[in-house]
Design a protein around this motif. Structure first.
Motif, PDB file in Angstrom:
ATOM      1  N   PHE A  29       0.848  -1.198   0.000  1.00  0.00           N
ATOM      2  CA  PHE A  29       0.000   0.000   0.000  1.00  0.00           C
ATOM      3  C   PHE A  29       0.883   1.247   0.000  1.00  0.00           C
ATOM      4  N   ASP A  30       0.383   2.264  -0.709  1.00  0.00           N
ATOM      5  CA  ASP A  30       1.072   3.549  -0.788  1.00  0.00           C
ATOM      6  C   ASP A  30       0.401   4.545   0.137  1.00  0.00           C
ATOM      7  N   CYS A  31       1.208   5.317   0.850  1.00  0.00           N
ATOM      8  CA  CYS A  31       0.700   6.351   1.743  1.00  0.00           C
ATOM      9  C   CYS A  31       1.174   7.710   1.248  1.00  0.00           C
ATOM     10  N   THR A  32       0.237   8.539   0.842  1.00  0.00           N
ATOM     11  CA  THR A  32       0.563   9.868   0.346  1.00  0.00           C
ATOM     12  C   THR A  32      -0.134  10.915   1.205  1.00  0.00           C
ATOM     13  N   CYS A  94       2.346  11.450 -17.454  1.00  0.00           N
ATOM     14  CA  CYS A  94       1.984  12.178 -16.231  1.00  0.00           C
ATOM     15  C   CYS A  94       0.859  11.517 -15.434  1.00  0.00           C
ATOM     16  N   LYS A  95       0.036  10.708 -16.087  1.00  0.00           N
ATOM     17  CA  LYS A  95      -1.105  10.114 -15.406  1.00  0.00           C
ATOM     18  C   LYS A  95      -1.047   8.597 -15.316  1.00  0.00           C
ATOM     19  N   THR A  96       0.011   7.965 -15.798  1.00  0.00           N
ATOM     20  CA  THR A  96       0.066   6.508 -15.816  1.00  0.00           C
ATOM     21  C   THR A  96       1.308   5.981 -15.113  1.00  0.00           C
ATOM     22  N   LEU A  97       1.084   5.197 -14.071  1.00  0.00           N
ATOM     23  CA  LEU A  97       2.150   4.537 -13.323  1.00  0.00           C
ATOM     24  C   LEU A  97       2.312   3.118 -13.841  1.00  0.00           C
ATOM     25  N   LEU A  98       3.563   2.704 -14.067  1.00  0.00           N
ATOM     26  CA  LEU A  98       3.847   1.349 -14.527  1.00  0.00           C
ATOM     27  C   LEU A  98       4.514   0.533 -13.436  1.00  0.00           C
ATOM     28  N   VAL A  99       4.077  -0.717 -13.310  1.00  0.00           N
ATOM     29  CA  VAL A  99       4.767  -1.694 -12.477  1.00  0.00           C
ATOM     30  C   VAL A  99       5.452  -2.664 -13.450  1.00  0.00           C
ATOM     31  N   ASP A 113      -6.518  14.342  -9.075  1.00  0.00           N
ATOM     32  CA  ASP A 113      -5.603  15.327  -8.513  1.00  0.00           C
ATOM     33  C   ASP A 113      -4.217  14.753  -8.211  1.00  0.00           C
ATOM     34  N   HIS A 114      -3.933  13.553  -8.720  1.00  0.00           N
ATOM     35  CA  HIS A 114      -2.645  12.903  -8.518  1.00  0.00           C
ATOM     36  C   HIS A 114      -1.927  12.733  -9.860  1.00  0.00           C
ATOM     37  N   PRO A 129      -0.103  13.438  -4.932  1.00  0.00           N
ATOM     38  CA  PRO A 129      -1.015  14.594  -5.048  1.00  0.00           C
ATOM     39  C   PRO A 129      -0.306  15.878  -5.496  1.00  0.00           C
ATOM     40  N   GLY A 130      -0.772  16.451  -6.604  1.00  0.00           N
ATOM     41  CA  GLY A 130      -0.317  17.764  -7.044  1.00  0.00           C
ATOM     42  C   GLY A 130       1.095  17.880  -7.558  1.00  0.00           C
ATOM     43  N   GLU A 131       1.808  16.793  -7.694  1.00  0.00           N
ATOM     44  CA  GLU A 131       3.197  16.838  -8.146  1.00  0.00           C
ATOM     45  C   GLU A 131       3.474  15.671  -9.093  1.00  0.00           C
TER      46      GLU A 131
END
Length: 316
Positions: A29-32, A94-99, A113-114, A129-131
């Motif tokens: 899990f990611d905590c932002t 900017c909107k797509t994370l790859l594993v 907003d992420h 968020p925002g970056e």
């Protein structure tokens, strides 16, 4: 590939970062940070592979529940970004994370907003968020190139507005200065199938092949001393078409429509001089041995093998 944004009772964010979820093999899990000075918890998993706490990546070791069946990549579009790369998390845009695991690509789309951001606390990319700011709208009525993929860009209607994503056709990248999609290498855009000379450098040419979502463009270079012939679609020595005076008069240049030759007798010897019409003009034959420079209508190019090239006077 679904991602659930939940606050789970059994999981508590110890801080900003990526942490293992002990309830399931390969889960994490990611905590932002959020606006309430707390944390947003996002659960995810390694799609059948195990998660390494030490490296904070998905490893190439299968979980026991998946050991007897294969794991299929969920997005072949981005698989090229994971080929020959170590296992880990990276940004496709900017909107797509790859594993990336064993050269396979698994994707997560960042919520509104992420944005995908490279961060050490997460061992790689994360939806944050925002970056980064380069993925956000900091000016109104602008177009910005995607931070990670030069083929993609986004429009901003106002400061802080939701970026609207676009993508240039294959073989093109977005140019922020002109706000246009440009061909890689500076070649003209493909509008028809075939092979064409590069008008800014006639020793180069490019081919255009129609594909499902646009054009596939490939570039080539002629060998030294040759130019691309638009008529034969081959690299040739333009000097093989060299004009030689046979009698006095003015005659069209067989290489370029904007040039002509003047043939004259001097001391009993037939001489020749090559002249160019002013820009935007071409040589028009009135009758054999005579003609004049007239405005170029722009459609009489087919008979000139190097009509887009500037042939140096001393080339041949």
């Amino acid at each position: 590939m679904g991602v659930a944004f939940v606050v789970a009772e059994e999981l508590v964010c110890p801080g900003v970062g990526r942490f293992p979820d002990p309830s399931s093999c390969g889960a994490y899990f990611d905590c932002t940070p959020n606006a309430a000075d707390g944390y947003d918890l996002t659960k995810d998993d390694c799609r059948g592979y195990t998660y390494s706490t030490a490296t904070r990546t998905c490893t190439d070791e299968l979980c026991n529940s998946r050991s007897k069946r294969s794991v299929t990549p969920d997005n072949h579009l981005h698989s090229r970004l994971c080929e020959s790369r170590p296992d880990g998390f990276q940004c496709a845009n900017c909107k797509t994370l790859l594993v990336c695991v064993k050269g396979q690509a698994f994707t997560r789309h960042c919520r509104e907003d992420h944005f995908c951001s490279e961060r050490n606390q997460f061992g790689g990319a994360v939806c944050y968020p925002g970056e980064p700011v380069a993925c956000t709208c900091v000016k109104a009525n602008t177009f910005r190139k995607d931070l990670y993929d030069p083929q993609e860009f986004f429009a901003c209607s106002d400061v802080g507005a939701k970026p609207k994503a676009y993508k240039c056709p294959d073989g093109m990248t977005f140019d922020e200065s002109s706000k246009l999609c440009r061909n890689i290498g500076g070649f003209p855009s493909c509008t028809a199938p075939g092979s064409f000379v590069n008008p800014s450098n006639c020793s180069e040419y490019y081919s255009c092949i129609a594909v499902k979502h646009g054009w596939l463009q490939s570039s080539f270079k002629c060998s030294a001393g040759t130019f691309f012939n638009d008529v034969t679609e081959m690299c040739e020595d333009p000097c093989k078409y060299q004009f030689v005076c046979q009698q006095e008069g003015r005659y069209p240049d067989p290489l370029m429509k904007g040039s002509y030759f003047e043939c004259y007798l001097l001391g009993g010897v037939l001489k020749q001089m090559r002249y160019r019409c002013p820009g935007g003009y071409m040589w028009k034959v009135n009758f054999p041995g005579a003609g004049k420079c007239v405005e170029d209508p722009g459609y009489e190019d087919s008979g000139y093998p190097f009509h887009q090239c500037t042939i140096p006077d001393d080339l041949c």
